[in-house]
Motif scaffolding. Structure first.
Motif, PDB file in Angstrom:
ATOM      1  N   GLU A  65     -31.806 -25.513 -32.580  1.00 34.98           N
ATOM      2  CA  GLU A  65     -30.744 -25.382 -31.437  1.00 34.98           C
ATOM      3  C   GLU A  65     -30.974 -26.197 -30.373  1.00 34.98           C
ATOM      4  O   GLU A  65     -31.585 -26.020 -29.475  1.00 34.98           O
ATOM      5  N   GLN A  66     -30.639 -27.388 -30.581  1.00 37.26           N
ATOM      6  CA  GLN A  66     -30.730 -28.403 -29.665  1.00 37.26           C
ATOM      7  C   GLN A  66     -29.574 -29.081 -29.010  1.00 37.26           C
ATOM      8  O   GLN A  66     -28.423 -29.058 -29.610  1.00 37.26           O
ATOM      9  N   LEU A  67     -29.839 -30.186 -28.108  1.00 37.83           N
ATOM     10  CA  LEU A  67     -28.414 -30.767 -27.572  1.00 37.83           C
ATOM     11  C   LEU A  67     -27.711 -31.464 -28.740  1.00 37.83           C
ATOM     12  O   LEU A  67     -26.336 -31.529 -28.451  1.00 37.83           O
ATOM     13  N   GLU A  68     -28.357 -32.166 -29.541  1.00 34.99           N
ATOM     14  CA  GLU A  68     -27.889 -33.005 -30.507  1.00 34.99           C
ATOM     15  C   GLU A  68     -26.909 -31.994 -31.626  1.00 34.99           C
ATOM     16  O   GLU A  68     -25.536 -32.541 -31.740  1.00 34.99           O
ATOM     17  N   GLN A  69     -27.268 -30.733 -31.705  1.00 34.12           N
ATOM     18  CA  GLN A  69     -26.464 -29.867 -32.801  1.00 34.12           C
ATOM     19  C   GLN A  69     -25.322 -29.373 -31.911  1.00 34.12           C
ATOM     20  O   GLN A  69     -24.240 -29.313 -32.453  1.00 34.12           O
ATOM     21  N   LEU A  70     -25.482 -29.079 -30.466  1.00 36.56           N
ATOM     22  CA  LEU A  70     -24.604 -28.463 -29.790  1.00 36.56           C
ATOM     23  C   LEU A  70     -23.353 -29.730 -29.616  1.00 36.56           C
ATOM     24  O   LEU A  70     -22.078 -29.410 -29.961  1.00 36.56           O
ATOM     25  N   LEU A  71     -23.792 -30.774 -29.508  1.00 33.18           N
ATOM     26  CA  LEU A  71     -22.733 -32.034 -29.249  1.00 33.18           C
ATOM     27  C   LEU A  71     -21.901 -32.356 -30.514  1.00 33.18           C
ATOM     28  O   LEU A  71     -20.704 -32.463 -30.399  1.00 33.18           O
ATOM     29  N   ASP A  72     -22.700 -32.274 -31.662  1.00 31.93           N
ATOM     30  CA  ASP A  72     -22.085 -32.370 -32.624  1.00 31.93           C
ATOM     31  C   ASP A  72     -20.982 -31.238 -33.240  1.00 31.93           C
ATOM     32  O   ASP A  72     -20.003 -31.563 -33.598  1.00 31.93           O
ATOM     33  N   CYS A  73     -21.290 -30.187 -32.897  1.00 32.44           N
ATOM     34  CA  CYS A  73     -20.515 -28.783 -32.999  1.00 32.44           C
ATOM     35  C   CYS A  73     -19.360 -29.039 -32.094  1.00 32.44           C
ATOM     36  O   CYS A  73     -18.132 -28.846 -32.403  1.00 32.44           O
ATOM     37  N   LEU A  74     -19.617 -29.355 -30.952  1.00 35.55           N
ATOM     38  CA  LEU A  74     -18.327 -29.702 -29.967  1.00 35.55           C
ATOM     39  C   LEU A  74     -17.544 -30.805 -30.438  1.00 35.55           C
ATOM     40  O   LEU A  74     -16.373 -30.791 -30.282  1.00 35.55           O
ATOM     41  N   LYS A  75     -17.909 -31.743 -30.921  1.00 36.62           N
ATOM     42  CA  LYS A  75     -16.986 -33.101 -31.321  1.00 36.62           C
ATOM     43  C   LYS A  75     -16.245 -32.388 -32.674  1.00 36.62           C
ATOM     44  O   LYS A  75     -15.067 -32.732 -32.555  1.00 36.62           O
ATOM     45  N   HIS A  76     -16.782 -31.734 -33.401  1.00 40.52           N
ATOM     46  CA  HIS A  76     -15.881 -30.987 -34.486  1.00 40.52           C
ATOM     47  C   HIS A  76     -14.747 -30.277 -34.046  1.00 40.52           C
ATOM     48  O   HIS A  76     -13.568 -30.489 -34.369  1.00 40.52           O
ATOM     49  N   ALA A  77     -15.331 -29.462 -33.040  1.00 43.17           N
ATOM     50  CA  ALA A  77     -14.209 -28.662 -32.513  1.00 43.17           C
ATOM     51  C   ALA A  77     -12.974 -29.357 -31.619  1.00 43.17           C
ATOM     52  O   ALA A  77     -11.924 -28.948 -31.974  1.00 43.17           O
ATOM     53  N   LEU A  78     -13.423 -30.555 -30.875  1.00 42.72           N
ATOM     54  CA  LEU A  78     -12.223 -31.248 -30.598  1.00 42.72           C
ATOM     55  C   LEU A  78     -11.303 -31.906 -31.477  1.00 42.72           C
ATOM     56  O   LEU A  78     -10.225 -32.084 -31.244  1.00 42.72           O
ATOM     57  N   ARG A  79     -11.856 -32.381 -32.404  1.00 47.67           N
ATOM     58  CA  ARG A  79     -11.027 -33.100 -33.332  1.00 47.67           C
ATOM     59  C   ARG A  79     -10.360 -32.090 -34.152  1.00 47.67           C
ATOM     60  O   ARG A  79      -9.107 -32.636 -34.618  1.00 47.67           O
ATOM     61  N   SER A  80     -10.829 -30.932 -34.463  1.00 47.54           N
ATOM     62  CA  SER A  80      -9.958 -29.841 -35.133  1.00 47.54           C
ATOM     63  C   SER A  80      -9.064 -29.034 -34.327  1.00 47.54           C
ATOM     64  O   SER A  80      -7.925 -28.664 -34.866  1.00 47.54           O
ATOM     65  N   ARG A  81      -9.129 -28.747 -32.968  1.00 47.53           N
ATOM     66  CA  ARG A  81      -8.176 -28.164 -32.092  1.00 47.53           C
ATOM     67  C   ARG A  81      -7.871 -28.612 -30.964  1.00 47.53           C
ATOM     68  O   ARG A  81      -6.931 -27.970 -30.373  1.00 47.53           O
ATOM     69  N   GLY A  82      -8.397 -29.900 -30.439  1.00 48.06           N
ATOM     70  CA  GLY A  82      -7.726 -30.648 -29.244  1.00 48.06           C
ATOM     71  C   GLY A  82      -8.804 -30.412 -28.089  1.00 48.06           C
ATOM     72  O   GLY A  82      -9.901 -29.939 -28.514  1.00 48.06           O
ATOM     73  N   VAL A  83      -8.597 -30.487 -26.923  1.00 47.25           N
ATOM     74  CA  VAL A  83      -9.426 -30.646 -25.706  1.00 47.25           C
ATOM     75  C   VAL A  83      -9.090 -29.403 -24.794  1.00 47.25           C
ATOM     76  O   VAL A  83      -8.014 -28.976 -24.527  1.00 47.25           O
ATOM     77  N   PRO A  84     -10.063 -28.482 -24.454  1.00 44.97           N
ATOM     78  CA  PRO A  84      -9.958 -27.301 -23.737  1.00 44.97           C
ATOM     79  C   PRO A  84      -9.771 -27.565 -22.313  1.00 44.97           C
ATOM     80  O   PRO A  84     -10.349 -28.839 -21.882  1.00 44.97           O
ATOM     81  N   GLU A  85      -9.191 -26.803 -21.395  1.00 44.79           N
ATOM     82  CA  GLU A  85      -9.341 -27.019 -19.949  1.00 44.79           C
ATOM     83  C   GLU A  85     -10.564 -26.842 -19.362  1.00 44.79           C
ATOM     84  O   GLU A  85     -10.749 -27.543 -18.432  1.00 44.79           O
ATOM     85  N   LYS A  86     -11.187 -25.679 -20.128  1.00 51.65           N
ATOM     86  CA  LYS A  86     -12.421 -25.185 -19.363  1.00 51.65           C
ATOM     87  C   LYS A  86     -13.285 -24.764 -20.536  1.00 51.65           C
ATOM     88  O   LYS A  86     -12.870 -24.628 -21.642  1.00 51.65           O
ATOM     89  N   LEU A  87     -14.474 -25.047 -20.332  1.00 49.92           N
ATOM     90  CA  LEU A  87     -15.690 -24.603 -21.106  1.00 49.92           C
ATOM     91  C   LEU A  87     -16.429 -23.764 -20.568  1.00 49.92           C
ATOM     92  O   LEU A  87     -17.236 -24.108 -19.296  1.00 49.92           O
ATOM     93  N   TYR A  88     -16.631 -22.511 -20.967  1.00 45.08           N
ATOM     94  CA  TYR A  88     -17.662 -21.571 -20.270  1.00 45.08           C
ATOM     95  C   TYR A  88     -18.998 -21.496 -21.219  1.00 45.08           C
ATOM     96  O   TYR A  88     -18.903 -20.897 -22.470  1.00 45.08           O
ATOM     97  N   THR A  89     -20.247 -21.672 -20.625  1.00 39.95           N
ATOM     98  CA  THR A  89     -21.451 -21.427 -21.205  1.00 39.95           C
ATOM     99  C   THR A  89     -22.334 -20.781 -20.437  1.00 39.95           C
ATOM    100  O   THR A  89     -22.052 -20.333 -19.209  1.00 39.95           O
ATOM    101  N   ASP A  90     -23.501 -20.534 -20.967  1.00 38.20           N
ATOM    102  CA  ASP A  90     -24.597 -19.897 -20.297  1.00 38.20           C
ATOM    103  C   ASP A  90     -25.384 -21.088 -19.576  1.00 38.20           C
ATOM    104  O   ASP A  90     -24.887 -22.270 -19.437  1.00 38.20           O
TER     105      ASP A  90
END
Length: 421
Positions: A209-234
């Motif tokens: 659970e590191q930065l590289e894994q988070l960004l890899d997951c986000l990149k897949h999400a952007l390509r799959s569903r588009g760009v969100p207006e807001k991103l809510y995290t802890d």
């Protein structure tokens, strides 16, 4: 029926939300290519809060909202509304101070104490007046108890955005432990879900659970569903990193963090994780997997074939896939002029050695010779190392190549090395 302040306040909010719903509907219609005049005409024949409003009225709301947001289209209240006329500002301040210092003291005893000390003239102020004052100041009994229990802050009411990709939530959870013979592999699930539809825009199990894994997951999400207006995290380090902030800024994503110890404010993704644990992961007991590749393949099949197609109780009986398609409107995609892969490359600062090499995660790479002795930023693909770039002061200086010491020994000659003095 008696028109109580509570009822009047509820009616006012209904009107304000009706205005907001009308304005957002008009905005979406305009975004889809409809002329504003036609959008206003169509809105004028619809009901908003069980009422019909004229096109000029909604046009005024539309421009007011664009300039001032939701606050601008709220109903205007009297400047002195909620102010206790029987209490001077000094008395109000004194009451509030005592209330904060002694939150467990009941209001009747508090008023009696203030009368005994001469702050309030006996019989000049009713208990009901003090109750209303404390309610206006957020010092009523219920709120004070909430503050004492540390449950204030963050979103305190149930919310749901009206359109897909207005808000994504993200978090991580510990996944199943995989066993292959004597080899044991821990896993972590990272996921992004759309607040409006509950669609998991992308989820994936990783070994860490590191930065590289988070960004890899986000990149897949952007390509799959588009760009969100807001991103809510802890407030975890990977969610607040400079690299994450930079990516969101480039893509125009408003990065929002919940307050510490308020994980309940991200209830939707916590509920998604609970579904994964109770449904998908329980099946692994009867049909286990031995690798992360198998785990992800099985998870994505469950996600797309079952979870996204299953009717959701909080979506009025719709499935996440149907709600996302219905509320998609005009999704924002990544522009072609943005190098998405380059934007998501992992970044590390390294000093180029005198032999023109740098070390990245145990691998030795050759950098441009002119950078020997310089501190450079290395941007690289942390999973396959197909792309390793060397940057100096935000300028691309060249690609780094994997060092082949055996090949270098075969090409050893004086032209490749400086002459000794």
């Amino acid at each position: 029926m008696k028109n109580t302040p509570e009822k009047a306040n509820s009616l006012a909010k209904d009107v304000e939300l009706a205005r907001y719903d009308a304005v957002r509907w008009i905005e979406e219609a305009v975004k889809s290519g409809l002329p504003l005049s036609r959008a206003l005409a169509n809105a004028a024949v619809r009901t908003w809060g069980e009422k019909i409003y004229s096109a000029p009225t909604m046009e005024r709301w539309y421009y007011t909202y664009r300039h001032g947001g939701f606050e601008a289209i709220k109903l205007k209240q009297r400047a002195d509304k909620g102010i206790a006329k029987a209490l001077s500002p000094e008395t109000c301040d004194a009451l509030a101070k005592v209330r904060k210092e002694h939150p467990s003291l009941n209001i009747t005893s508090l008023v009696r104490q203030m009368e005994a000390t001469g702050v309030i003239l006996p019989g000049s102020v009713s208990i009901a007046t003090v109750y209303r004052l404390f309610a206006r100041l957020g010092l009523d009994t219920r709120t004070v108890k909430a503050l004492q229990n540390k449950v204030s802050g963050g979103p305190t009411k149930a919310f749901e955005f009206a359109f897909a990709n207005q808000l994504w939530m993200t978090d991580a959870m510990t996944g199943p432990t995989l066993r292959n013979g004597k080899t044991v592999q821990k896993t972590h699930l990272l996921a992004f879900i759309d607040d409006c539809s509950r669609v998991c825009t992308h989820g994936q199990y990783y070994p860490a659970e590191q930065l590289e894994q988070l960004l890899d997951c986000l990149k897949h999400a952007l390509r799959s569903r588009g760009v969100p207006e807001k991103l809510y995290t802890d407030n975890g380090r990977i969610f607040t990193s400079l690299h994450t902030q930079t990516i969101c800024a480039v893509l125009g994503i408003n990065l929002i963090h919940c307050k510490p110890y308020h994980a309940w404010s991200k209830g939707k993704i916590e509920r998604f994780f609970l579904t994964v644990q109770r449904d998908f992961e329980q099946r692994l007991v009867f049909d286990p997997v031995t690798s992360i590749e198998q785990l992800n393949s099985r998870f994505w099949q469950w996600l797309n074939v079952e979870y996204h197609q299953r009717k959701h109780g909080s979506l009025d009986g719709q499935s996440p896939a149907d709600r996302f398609a219905e509320r998609a409107g005009q999704l924002r995609i990544v522009h072609d002029d943005i190098d998405l892969d380059g934007l998501f490359l992992a970044r590390r600062t390294r000093r180029v050695r005198l032999d023109a090499t740098i070390s990245i995660e145990g691998r030795i790479f050759e950098a441009p010779v002119a950078l020997r002795g310089r501190d450079v930023e290395v941007r690289y693909d942390p999973f396959q190392f197909k792309r390793v770039e060397v940057w100096l002061n935000d300028r691309f200086m060249g690609n780094a190549t994997l060092c082949d010491k055996y090949l270098n020994s075969r090409t050893f000659d004086k032209e490749n090395y400086e002459k000794s003095e």
